[in-house]
Design a protein around this motif. Structure first.
Motif, mmCIF file in Angstrom:
data_model
loop_
_atom_site.group_PDB
_atom_site.id
_atom_site.type_symbol
_atom_site.label_atom_id
_atom_site.label_comp_id
_atom_site.label_asym_id
_atom_site.label_seq_id
_atom_site.Cartn_x
_atom_site.Cartn_y
_atom_site.Cartn_z
ATOM 1 N N GLU A 180 -1.632 7.097 2.689
ATOM 2 C CA GLU A 180 -0.560 6.317 2.074
ATOM 3 C C GLU A 180 0.561 6.036 3.082
ATOM 4 O O GLU A 180 1.078 4.928 3.157
ATOM 5 C CB GLU A 180 -0.013 7.065 0.870
ATOM 6 N N GLN A 181 0.927 7.052 3.852
ATOM 7 C CA GLN A 181 1.987 6.870 4.838
ATOM 8 C C GLN A 181 1.580 5.871 5.918
ATOM 9 O O GLN A 181 2.389 5.030 6.328
ATOM 10 C CB GLN A 181 2.353 8.216 5.469
ATOM 11 N N ARG A 221 -0.645 3.399 5.559
ATOM 12 C CA ARG A 221 -0.637 2.082 4.909
ATOM 13 C C ARG A 221 0.785 1.524 4.871
ATOM 14 O O ARG A 221 1.013 0.356 5.190
ATOM 15 C CB ARG A 221 -1.157 2.192 3.472
ATOM 16 N N ASN A 222 1.717 2.366 4.456
ATOM 17 C CA ASN A 222 3.111 1.923 4.371
ATOM 18 C C ASN A 222 3.658 1.549 5.739
ATOM 19 O O ASN A 222 4.404 0.568 5.863
ATOM 20 C CB ASN A 222 3.977 3.003 3.722
ATOM 21 N N GLN A 223 3.311 2.297 6.774
ATOM 22 C CA GLN A 223 3.768 1.963 8.123
ATOM 23 C C GLN A 223 3.212 0.624 8.585
ATOM 24 O O GLN A 223 3.883 -0.130 9.275
ATOM 25 C CB GLN A 223 3.392 3.073 9.110
ATOM 26 N N LEU A 275 2.391 -1.853 6.456
ATOM 27 C CA LEU A 275 3.053 -2.854 5.621
ATOM 28 C C LEU A 275 4.446 -3.209 6.119
ATOM 29 O O LEU A 275 4.839 -4.366 6.090
ATOM 30 C CB LEU A 275 3.148 -2.370 4.169
ATOM 31 N N GLN A 330 -0.908 -5.704 -3.127
ATOM 32 C CA GLN A 330 0.403 -5.735 -3.770
ATOM 33 C C GLN A 330 0.427 -6.738 -4.921
ATOM 34 O O GLN A 330 0.969 -6.462 -5.991
ATOM 35 C CB GLN A 330 1.488 -6.090 -2.765
#
Length: 120
Positions: free
Chosen positions: A17-18, A20-22, A24, A87
């Motif tokens: 998750e981290q 993926r967020n980085q 994004l 998203q």
């Protein structure tokens, strides 16, 4: 990156998750090489198998690409479009849930999406 042992989710899920967020937010750019499994495991003081599992999961989802003998990289193009699509689908799921909470049936929602008239 960090992990929280109090979080009920497995560490590899938290790391995925981290990462993926980085991707994004642009903290990890398309084509950028990620640290090796051993390097990241050493930095985070966790088992290398956990890092490997997170990398494999993200590769399976299209966020990363592994180049044998060279490393793991942020996938060019696909990751960004995949992330955006994900998203949008999450937003759609939320909207469908809201419509259903107002009494609209799933069949009415589908008919509307297929070009039918709104049953508002």
């Amino acid at each position: 990156m960090q992990h929280d042992y109090r979080d009920g989710r497995p560490i590899y899920v938290q790391l995925s998750e981290q990462l993926r967020n980085q991707i994004l937010v642009g903290a990890l750019a398309e084509g950028e090489q990620l640290p090796s499994v051993r390097e990241l495991a050493g930095r985070l003081a966790i088992n290398p198998n956990t890092i490997g599992r997170a990398y494999r999961e993200l590769e399976r989802e299209g966020w990363l690409v592994s180049v044998p003998g060279k490393g793991v990289y942020v996938q060019k193009g696909k990751a960004a479009s995949f992330a955006h699509r994900k998203q949008l689908l999450e937003t759609l799921d939320h909207l469908i849930a809201e419509l259903e909470s107002t009494g609209m049936s799933r069949e009415e929602i589908i008919a509307h999406l297929e070009g039918g008239k709104s049953h508002a």
